[in-house]
Enzyme design. Structure first.
Site, PDB file in Angstrom:
ATOM      1  N   GLY A   5      41.710  48.172  37.823  1.00 51.65           N
ATOM      2  CA  GLY A   5      41.647  46.783  37.408  1.00 51.65           C
ATOM      3  C   GLY A   5      42.644  45.877  38.108  1.00 51.65           C
ATOM      4  N   CYS A   9      51.496  53.145  41.990  1.00 51.23           N
ATOM      5  CA  CYS A   9      50.189  52.493  42.123  1.00 51.23           C
ATOM      6  C   CYS A   9      50.100  51.263  41.201  1.00 51.23           C
ATOM      7  CB  CYS A   9      49.077  53.501  41.846  1.00 51.23           C
ATOM      8  SG  CYS A   9      47.478  53.029  42.536  1.00 51.23           S
ATOM      9  N   GLN A  31      52.559  47.630  40.769  1.00 48.50           N
ATOM     10  CA  GLN A  31      52.147  46.241  40.603  1.00 48.50           C
ATOM     11  C   GLN A  31      52.701  45.648  39.308  1.00 48.50           C
ATOM     12  OE1 GLN A  31      47.888  46.769  40.853  1.00 48.50           O
ATOM     13  NE2 GLN A  31      48.054  47.701  42.887  1.00 48.50           N
ATOM     14  N   HIS A  40      50.387  57.700  45.617  1.00 50.73           N
ATOM     15  CA  HIS A  40      50.348  58.776  44.630  1.00 50.73           C
ATOM     16  C   HIS A  40      51.194  59.963  45.087  1.00 50.73           C
ATOM     17  CE1 HIS A  40      46.791  57.345  42.178  1.00 50.73           C
ATOM     18  NE2 HIS A  40      46.778  56.525  43.213  1.00 50.73           N
ATOM     19  N   GLU A  91      52.041  62.538  43.458  1.00 47.80           N
ATOM     20  CA  GLU A  91      51.561  63.827  42.946  1.00 47.80           C
ATOM     21  C   GLU A  91      50.518  64.429  43.879  1.00 47.80           C
ATOM     22  OE1 GLU A  91      48.237  61.407  42.261  1.00 47.80           O
ATOM     23  OE2 GLU A  91      50.336  60.981  41.812  1.00 47.80           O
TER      24      GLU A  91
END
Length: 381
Positions: free
Chosen positions: A235, A261, A265, A354, A356
């Site tokens: 979103g 991520c 923001q 990311h 991970e």
């Protein structure tokens, strides 16, 4: 096999064959460049309400297993591939990708030139789209195009609350020499968290309380965490005022914060920076990023269509001046987009990718260690 159509909002039509469930689906068409990890892509909540176009030409060859999903279900709105494997072959496979898409009701399309679609999206930008197969493909294309064009845009979409966990849960520290007691406790705000993220923290001896996106500051306080983590998610970050205000309450107490991520923001917005929508985003496991602190280049796993609007290459006072000085710590080597923030006067940092990395490179695993070190410093202060 049923005919299927992929229709973009600019009127471009790609004809192929139905893949997975037969019917109709709508979403934002985006391309993902990973050559492996399609199961992790499909189950990444950050792809909610998006039709994923795989640039790799052959998909499904390793089938589906029950160990690699990154969440409780497939989140993509639709799936487009060039050549789908007819017979999966892997010792961990328990069923085919086609069967899994069908079982979860995911409408897809195969036998199309996905690289041509990718070039279209790269040149024109991500756009609204639809996949129509079987009876759903029978109406006039002009009618289907109108359906595509009248769906909601991703700009302004508030989706974190749709994909978050229904309630809190705990991931206990892995017993790799730390014993039963955690070295620190983390409150992880689930904005669309991937399964592997709290696992990576548990591997480092952390107890992770995963909390829904609607969590209040009082609920975080009740846990008394040593640090707060903000996850990835789907979103438009401009819609996440509640999470921004929550994070500001955390920052005001100087509790260590780490975001990835969508969390990057949210930190950017909490510091007072704006966000904006990228033309076609960054999606894949081969994205080069410069770490301005070390001068090293990391190959990273990314999935985002929005970015923080902050100046690269200089230290500035945050637009919310009570948070002090901020640096853009990482930036994309492809287009210069902000890929990380580091606060110099409060214990907070974030990255746009990311660490991970499941599936993907492990260049950025050190960021979890940095978070651990930040919490230890705070404990000893």
């Amino acid at each position: 096999m049923s005919e299927a159509l992929l229709i973009l909002e600019d009127g471009t039509v790609y004809r192929g064959t139905a893949y997975g469930a037969v019917g109709a689906t709508l979403g934002e068409a985006v391309f993902a460049t990973g050559m492996t990890g399609y199961q992790e892509t499909l189950t990444d909540p950050s792809y909610a309400r998006q039709i994923v176009v795989q640039t790799a030409p052959h998909i499904g060859n390793t089938g589906i297993n029950d160990e690699d999903p990154e969440s409780r279900r497939i989140w993509v709105a639709g799936y487009a591939v060039r050549e789908a494997a007819r017979i999966p072959s892997n010792w961990r496979s328990v069923r085919s990708l086609d069967d899994e898409l069908t079982a979860q009701g995911i409408v897809g399309i195969k036998d199309i030139d996905t690289r041509a679609v990718t070039r279209r999206l790269r040149d024109r930008g991500s756009m609204r789209a639809g996949i129509f197969s079987g009876e759903a493909a029978r109406p006039l294309q002009s009618e289907l195009l109108e359906t595509v064009r009248t769906q909601p845009d991703m700009l302004g979409a508030r989706l974190a609350e749709e994909v978050t966990a229904e309630g809190p849960y705990v991931i206990e520290p892995a017993a790799h020499g730390w014993g039963a007691e955690p070295i620190a406790t983390v409150a992880a705000i689930d904005l669309g968290i991937k399964t592997m993220t709290p696992v990576r923290m548990a591997e480092r001896g952390l107890r992770v309380h995963v909390l829904p996106a609607t969590t209040t500051y009082a609920e975080i306080q009740a846990l008394g965490p040593d640090g707060v983590f903000l996850s990835n998610g789907p979103g438009d970050p401009a819609t996440s005022d509640d999470q921004v205000q929550l994070l500001r309450q955390v920052l005001d107490t100087k509790t260590p914060v780490f975001g990835i991520c969508f969390g990057n923001q949210i930190l950017g917005r909490a510091l007072g920076f704006g966000t904006y929508k990228l033309p076609f985003g960054h999606r894949g496991i081969n994205q080069p990023v410069m770490d301005h602190t070390t001068g090293k280049v990391e190959i990273t796993s990314q999935n985002h269509g929005f970015a923080v609007d902050a100046p690269v290459g200089e230290t500035v006072t945050a637009p919310e001046p009570r948070y002090g000085r901020v640096q853009v710590s990482h930036s994309s080597l492809n287009d210069g987009v902000v890929e990380g923030l580091r606060c110099l006067d409060i214990p907070a940092f974030s990255v746009q990718y990311h660490p991970e990395a499941a599936a993907g490179p492990h260049d950025s695993a050190y960021l979890f260690d940095r978070f651990v070190d930040l919490m230890k410093e705070h404990q000893n202060a």
